[in-house]
Write a protein that holds these residues in place. Structure first.
Motif, mmCIF file in Angstrom:
data_model
loop_
_atom_site.group_PDB
_atom_site.id
_atom_site.type_symbol
_atom_site.label_atom_id
_atom_site.label_comp_id
_atom_site.label_asym_id
_atom_site.label_seq_id
_atom_site.Cartn_x
_atom_site.Cartn_y
_atom_site.Cartn_z
ATOM 1 N N GLU A 63 0.986 -1.173 0.308
ATOM 2 C CA GLU A 63 -0.116 -0.460 -0.155
ATOM 3 C C GLU A 63 0.795 0.992 -0.017
ATOM 4 N N VAL A 64 1.974 1.461 0.757
ATOM 5 C CA VAL A 64 2.928 2.185 1.227
ATOM 6 C C VAL A 64 3.604 2.157 -0.806
ATOM 7 N N ALA A 65 4.032 1.187 -0.532
ATOM 8 C CA ALA A 65 4.740 1.979 -2.382
ATOM 9 C C ALA A 65 3.519 1.921 -3.238
ATOM 10 N N GLU A 66 2.681 1.661 -3.779
ATOM 11 C CA GLU A 66 1.605 2.228 -4.443
ATOM 12 C C GLU A 66 1.047 3.844 -4.594
ATOM 13 N N ALA A 67 0.856 3.476 -3.174
ATOM 14 C CA ALA A 67 0.604 5.265 -2.807
ATOM 15 C C ALA A 67 1.790 6.277 -3.055
ATOM 16 N N VAL A 68 3.067 5.852 -3.590
ATOM 17 C CA VAL A 68 4.100 6.522 -3.633
ATOM 18 C C VAL A 68 4.823 6.770 -5.058
ATOM 19 N N ALA A 69 4.462 5.314 -5.613
ATOM 20 C CA ALA A 69 4.474 6.012 -7.445
ATOM 21 C C ALA A 69 3.182 6.944 -7.750
ATOM 22 N N ASP A 70 2.026 6.211 -6.507
ATOM 23 C CA ASP A 70 1.261 7.355 -7.489
ATOM 24 C C ASP A 70 0.274 8.585 -7.338
#
Length: 107
Positions: A63-70
């Protein structure tokens, strides 16, 4: 930059990042603007950035990775494993990492 990295490109980036220590650690305070600023700052000097999401973080690493990438422009998640995420963003003017072209079979 391609919309999605191919499995061959991800493997190449993982090998480039092998042994790289995490530059950003996320703990119980979670993500937020400070983490995004730290990751953005790390991309000023490199194309691969590793973050570590600690066990006491409020959200799982994916979830953290997706939020950073977004939230950050042109950042792609290469891999999440355990509590670690690897991100890639090529330098806009002078990329140092040469990705294999999609479909390259030079093994």
């Amino acid at each position: 930059m391609p919309d999605r990295l191919t499995s061959r490109q991800r493997a190449h980036l993982r090998s480039e990042a092998h042994g790289q220590d995490p530059l950003v650690h996320i703990g119980k305070e979670g993500g937020g603007d400070a983490v995004l600023e730290a990751v953005e700052e790390a991309f000023n000097t490199r194309e691969l950035v590793t973050i570590r999401v600690l066990d006491n973080a409020p959200r799982p690493v994916r979830e953290v990775a997706e939020a950073v990438a977004d939230a950050l422009e042109d950042v792609q998640v290469v891999r999440t494993i355990g509590g670690t995420a690897l991100f890639y963003r090529p330098h806009p003017d002078d990329p140092e990492i040469n990705l294999p072209a999609p479909g390259d079979q030079d093994s």
